[in-house]
Structures are given as C-alpha cells and as structure tokens.
Design a protein around this motif. Structure first.
Motif, PDB file in Angstrom:
ATOM      1  N   ASN A  50     -18.798 -22.655 -19.379  1.00  9.77           N
ATOM      2  CA  ASN A  50     -18.243 -22.691 -18.029  1.00  9.77           C
ATOM      3  C   ASN A  50     -19.211 -22.076 -17.017  1.00  9.77           C
ATOM      4  O   ASN A  50     -19.396 -22.609 -15.917  1.00  9.77           O
ATOM      5  CB  ASN A  50     -16.915 -21.938 -17.990  1.00  9.77           C
ATOM      6  CG  ASN A  50     -15.760 -22.759 -18.547  1.00  9.77           C
ATOM      7  OD1 ASN A  50     -15.761 -23.981 -18.473  1.00  9.77           O
ATOM      8  ND2 ASN A  50     -14.785 -22.090 -19.125  1.00  9.77           N
ATOM      9  N   ASP A  60     -20.980 -24.217 -14.123  1.00 14.61           N
ATOM     10  CA  ASP A  60     -20.732 -23.826 -12.738  1.00 14.61           C
ATOM     11  C   ASP A  60     -22.048 -23.634 -11.986  1.00 14.61           C
ATOM     12  O   ASP A  60     -22.186 -24.070 -10.829  1.00 14.61           O
ATOM     13  CB  ASP A  60     -19.924 -22.526 -12.703  1.00 14.61           C
ATOM     14  CG  ASP A  60     -19.572 -22.108 -11.285  1.00 14.61           C
ATOM     15  OD1 ASP A  60     -18.757 -22.807 -10.657  1.00 14.61           O
ATOM     16  OD2 ASP A  60     -20.117 -21.091 -10.820  1.00 14.61           O
ATOM     17  N   GLU A  95     -17.336 -35.224 -10.602  1.00 12.26           N
ATOM     18  CA  GLU A  95     -17.788 -34.064  -9.835  1.00 12.26           C
ATOM     19  C   GLU A  95     -17.850 -34.380  -8.338  1.00 12.26           C
ATOM     20  O   GLU A  95     -17.467 -33.556  -7.504  1.00 12.26           O
ATOM     21  CB  GLU A  95     -19.160 -33.609 -10.331  1.00 12.26           C
ATOM     22  CG  GLU A  95     -19.126 -32.863 -11.644  1.00 12.26           C
ATOM     23  CD  GLU A  95     -18.356 -31.555 -11.527  1.00 12.26           C
ATOM     24  OE1 GLU A  95     -18.790 -30.668 -10.763  1.00 12.26           O
ATOM     25  OE2 GLU A  95     -17.315 -31.436 -12.190  1.00 12.26           O
ATOM     26  N   TYR A 107     -14.333 -34.408  -7.076  1.00 16.61           N
ATOM     27  CA  TYR A 107     -13.741 -33.062  -7.054  1.00 16.61           C
ATOM     28  C   TYR A 107     -14.260 -32.243  -5.872  1.00 16.61           C
ATOM     29  O   TYR A 107     -13.489 -31.619  -5.152  1.00 16.61           O
ATOM     30  CB  TYR A 107     -14.066 -32.341  -8.367  1.00 16.61           C
ATOM     31  CG  TYR A 107     -13.416 -30.975  -8.502  1.00 16.61           C
ATOM     32  CD1 TYR A 107     -12.224 -30.820  -9.197  1.00 16.61           C
ATOM     33  CD2 TYR A 107     -13.994 -29.836  -7.937  1.00 16.61           C
ATOM     34  CE1 TYR A 107     -11.621 -29.567  -9.328  1.00 16.61           C
ATOM     35  CE2 TYR A 107     -13.400 -28.591  -8.052  1.00 16.61           C
ATOM     36  CZ  TYR A 107     -12.216 -28.464  -8.755  1.00 16.61           C
ATOM     37  OH  TYR A 107     -11.625 -27.222  -8.874  1.00 16.61           O
ATOM     38  N   ASP A 132     -13.742 -23.840  -9.298  1.00 19.19           N
ATOM     39  CA  ASP A 132     -12.955 -23.258 -10.387  1.00 19.19           C
ATOM     40  C   ASP A 132     -13.884 -23.115 -11.591  1.00 19.19           C
ATOM     41  O   ASP A 132     -14.212 -24.099 -12.253  1.00 19.19           O
ATOM     42  CB  ASP A 132     -11.765 -24.160 -10.725  1.00 19.19           C
ATOM     43  CG  ASP A 132     -10.936 -23.617 -11.881  1.00 19.19           C
ATOM     44  OD1 ASP A 132     -11.215 -22.496 -12.346  1.00 19.19           O
ATOM     45  OD2 ASP A 132     -10.025 -24.335 -12.341  1.00 19.19           O
ATOM     46  N   THR A 133     -14.298 -21.918 -11.875  1.00 15.96           N
ATOM     47  CA  THR A 133     -15.276 -21.697 -12.951  1.00 15.96           C
ATOM     48  C   THR A 133     -14.700 -21.932 -14.338  1.00 15.96           C
ATOM     49  O   THR A 133     -15.457 -21.994 -15.310  1.00 15.96           O
ATOM     50  CB  THR A 133     -15.824 -20.254 -12.881  1.00 15.96           C
ATOM     51  OG1 THR A 133     -14.721 -19.320 -12.988  1.00 15.96           O
ATOM     52  CG2 THR A 133     -16.555 -20.017 -11.573  1.00 15.96           C
ATOM     53  N   GLU A 134     -13.383 -22.093 -14.438  1.00 21.98           N
ATOM     54  CA  GLU A 134     -12.760 -22.265 -15.753  1.00 21.98           C
ATOM     55  C   GLU A 134     -12.469 -23.727 -16.093  1.00 21.98           C
ATOM     56  O   GLU A 134     -11.956 -24.012 -17.172  1.00 21.98           O
ATOM     57  CB  GLU A 134     -11.442 -21.465 -15.813  1.00 21.98           C
ATOM     58  CG  GLU A 134     -11.592 -19.978 -15.555  1.00 21.98           C
ATOM     59  CD  GLU A 134     -12.451 -19.309 -16.603  1.00 21.98           C
ATOM     60  OE1 GLU A 134     -12.354 -19.676 -17.781  1.00 21.98           O
ATOM     61  OE2 GLU A 134     -13.250 -18.418 -16.238  1.00 21.98           O
ATOM     62  N   ARG A 135     -12.794 -24.638 -15.202  1.00 24.99           N
ATOM     63  CA  ARG A 135     -12.358 -26.027 -15.393  1.00 24.99           C
ATOM     64  C   ARG A 135     -13.285 -26.862 -16.276  1.00 24.99           C
ATOM     65  O   ARG A 135     -12.874 -27.886 -16.827  1.00 24.99           O
ATOM     66  CB  ARG A 135     -12.215 -26.724 -14.037  1.00 24.99           C
ATOM     67  CG  ARG A 135     -13.535 -26.982 -13.308  1.00 24.99           C
ATOM     68  CD  ARG A 135     -13.292 -27.649 -11.961  1.00 24.99           C
ATOM     69  NE  ARG A 135     -14.492 -27.749 -11.157  1.00 24.99           N
ATOM     70  CZ  ARG A 135     -15.352 -28.771 -11.213  1.00 24.99           C
ATOM     71  NH1 ARG A 135     -15.134 -29.780 -12.051  1.00 24.99           N
ATOM     72  NH2 ARG A 135     -16.430 -28.789 -10.448  1.00 24.99           N
ATOM     73  N   PHE A 136     -14.543 -26.463 -16.431  1.00 24.41           N
ATOM     74  CA  PHE A 136     -15.546 -27.342 -17.037  1.00 24.41           C
ATOM     75  C   PHE A 136     -15.290 -27.607 -18.522  1.00 24.41           C
ATOM     76  O   PHE A 136     -15.391 -28.747 -18.978  1.00 24.41           O
ATOM     77  CB  PHE A 136     -16.945 -26.758 -16.832  1.00 24.41           C
ATOM     78  CG  PHE A 136     -17.320 -26.628 -15.392  1.00 24.41           C
ATOM     79  CD1 PHE A 136     -17.749 -27.734 -14.673  1.00 24.41           C
ATOM     80  CD2 PHE A 136     -17.209 -25.407 -14.717  1.00 24.41           C
ATOM     81  CE1 PHE A 136     -18.089 -27.632 -13.333  1.00 24.41           C
ATOM     82  CE2 PHE A 136     -17.546 -25.292 -13.381  1.00 24.41           C
ATOM     83  CZ  PHE A 136     -17.975 -26.404 -12.681  1.00 24.41           C
ATOM     84  N   PRO A 145     -12.380 -27.397 -20.338  1.00 25.73           N
ATOM     85  CA  PRO A 145     -11.224 -28.278 -20.566  1.00 25.73           C
ATOM     86  C   PRO A 145     -11.499 -29.731 -20.180  1.00 25.73           C
ATOM     87  O   PRO A 145     -11.022 -30.655 -20.855  1.00 25.73           O
ATOM     88  CB  PRO A 145     -10.129 -27.660 -19.678  1.00 25.73           C
ATOM     89  CG  PRO A 145     -10.523 -26.242 -19.525  1.00 25.73           C
ATOM     90  CD  PRO A 145     -12.012 -26.251 -19.478  1.00 25.73           C
ATOM     91  N   GLU A 146     -12.240 -29.941 -19.098  1.00 30.38           N
ATOM     92  CA  GLU A 146     -12.559 -31.309 -18.680  1.00 30.38           C
ATOM     93  C   GLU A 146     -13.409 -32.013 -19.726  1.00 30.38           C
ATOM     94  O   GLU A 146     -13.175 -33.189 -20.057  1.00 30.38           O
ATOM     95  CB  GLU A 146     -13.274 -31.288 -17.334  1.00 30.38           C
ATOM     96  CG  GLU A 146     -12.379 -30.913 -16.166  1.00 30.38           C
ATOM     97  CD  GLU A 146     -13.129 -30.753 -14.852  1.00 30.38           C
ATOM     98  OE1 GLU A 146     -12.465 -30.549 -13.816  1.00 30.38           O
ATOM     99  OE2 GLU A 146     -14.378 -30.814 -14.870  1.00 30.38           O
ATOM    100  N   GLU A 206     -11.275 -32.680 -22.928  1.00 31.96           N
ATOM    101  CA  GLU A 206     -10.303 -33.767 -22.740  1.00 31.96           C
ATOM    102  C   GLU A 206     -10.968 -35.139 -22.823  1.00 31.96           C
ATOM    103  O   GLU A 206     -10.345 -36.100 -23.306  1.00 31.96           O
ATOM    104  CB  GLU A 206      -9.608 -33.601 -21.390  1.00 31.96           C
ATOM    105  CG  GLU A 206      -8.546 -34.649 -21.117  1.00 31.96           C
ATOM    106  CD  GLU A 206      -7.914 -34.477 -19.747  1.00 31.96           C
ATOM    107  OE1 GLU A 206      -7.115 -35.349 -19.354  1.00 31.96           O
ATOM    108  OE2 GLU A 206      -8.228 -33.474 -19.069  1.00 31.96           O
TER     109      GLU A 206
END
Length: 220
Positions: free
Chosen positions: A44, A48, A128, A131, A140-144, A146-147, A150
């Motif tokens: 992450n 980021d 990206e 977004y 959001d530094t925590e999103r990478f 999970p994306e 998924e």
C-alpha cells in the motif's frame, strides 16, 4: 529521433534501446507487486508513492507510455519493411533449422502482449484515472491491496494473465539477447553470458507475475 529511425539499422538500434528500458521497468514493476504477497502495508505504501508522486506520475509514466508504444510500433514497422524487402517467398525454406519459432513470430507474440497491456491498463491505469481525476476521490493509502486482490478473484482473468505472461516469457527469451546484439554486443566472451542472463530473466520475471496472480486467486 528522425535520423535514428530513418534506416533499418537505426530502427533496430532504437527498438533495442526501448526494449532495454522496458526490461528495467519490468524488474521494478515486479518488485513492487511482489510486496502484495510479502507485506500488505508495504505494498500500500509503495503503491501510494507511485500513484501520487509527481515525478513518477508526470515524468516517468509518460516516458513509459511512449516507450511501450514506440517499441511495438517500431516492431510492426520492421516486420513490414522486412516483408517488403522480400516480396517473393523462398521456394524452399527450412526455417525451423535456421531459427527458433519465437524468433520467427515475435510480431505475433508482441501483438498478443499489446492486447494484454490494453486489458492491464483498463484494470489498473484507467481505474486510477477515474478514481483521482474523474470522481476526484480523496487519497486512501489502504485501498491498493484490496483493489489488486479483488482483480484476481475471477479465474478467467487469472488464466488470461497466465497465458499472457507465458507468451511474454517466450518473447523475452529471444528479445533479450536480440536487443543486446542490435546495439553491437556481439563478442564470443560475452554472448554466452548475455544469453544465460536472458534465459533466466525470461523465466523468472513472467513466473513472478504469474505467482502473484495465482496467489491472490487462491487466497480469496
């Protein structure tokens, strides 16, 4: 640039230089993506940085895009030029003895890889852009992680990635050594070393990307 691409030798030289740039990029890209397997927070953080650093976004990313397009366009141009230079096919041509299948079909593997890159850009780069610039969402530094995780929930997407990276490995197996030859690195002492490094590179880099896709699929 015009002078460099005005002759066959110049075009091969320019294509070799763009190939070497992309070889370095693949190592950096794989290193970053492997963090998604090793440490979620590290991935992450790295993503980021890559996603919001102005130097990466507005200098290195356009250079990378240009290098990709230039390399593939130059490959197609060289293929067309070679075909025009020999309009009449040989009556007898035992090509399998004189060269490998991949060396004779680099344009095919290149076209498939280019199609895969279009999917890859759609999966990640277009996302990206949407977004950050279309929806204008806050960082959001925590999103990478999970994306990324998924994306590989779909078995068909994973299968497509695996096939594409196998073809990339075959493409690299010939292209790595060929790029060094195009810039004049032909010496009995160094050619075996370059060939050996190219063989390992063409195996380890695609395997690393395949491992990442499969890992995220089986850990859903």
């Amino acid at each position: 640039m015009a002078g460099l691409t005005s002759s066959t030798i110049g075009r091969k030289y320019a294509m070799a230089l763009s190939a070497m740039f992309l070889l370095i990029f693949l190592i950096l890209h794989l290193t970053t993506n492997l963090l998604s397997v090793i440490n979620r927070d590290a991935f992450n953080t790295a993503s980021d940085f890559m996603g919001y650093n102005p130097f990466v976004q507005f200098l290195m990313q356009p250079i990378l895009g240009f290098a990709v397009l230039f390399h593939f366009i130059m490959g197609f141009v060289l293929e067309i030029k070679n075909n025009k230079a020999r309009p009449i096919k040989y009556d007898s041509n035992n090509a399998s003895v004189n060269s490998s299948w991949m060396s004779r079909n680099m344009i095919i593997s290149g076209a498939v890889i280019l199609a895969f890159l279009a999917l890859h850009f759609y999966d990640f780069w277009i996302h990206e852009i949407n977004y950050k610039y279309v929806e204008g969402l806050a960082p959001d530094t925590e999103r990478f992680w999970p994306e990324l995780h998924e994306k590989f929930a779909d078995i068909w997407r994973v299968a497509l990635y695996v096939i594409s990276f196998v073809l990339l490995g075959l493409h690299l197996a010939h292209g790595f050594q060929s790029s060094f030859q195009s810039i004049g690195a032909r010496h009995p002492k160094y050619t075996p070393v370059i060939k050996a490094i190219g063989t390992w590179y063409s195996i380890l880099i695609p395997f690393g990307f395949i491992f990442i896709a499969v890992y995220h699929f089986i850990t859903q």
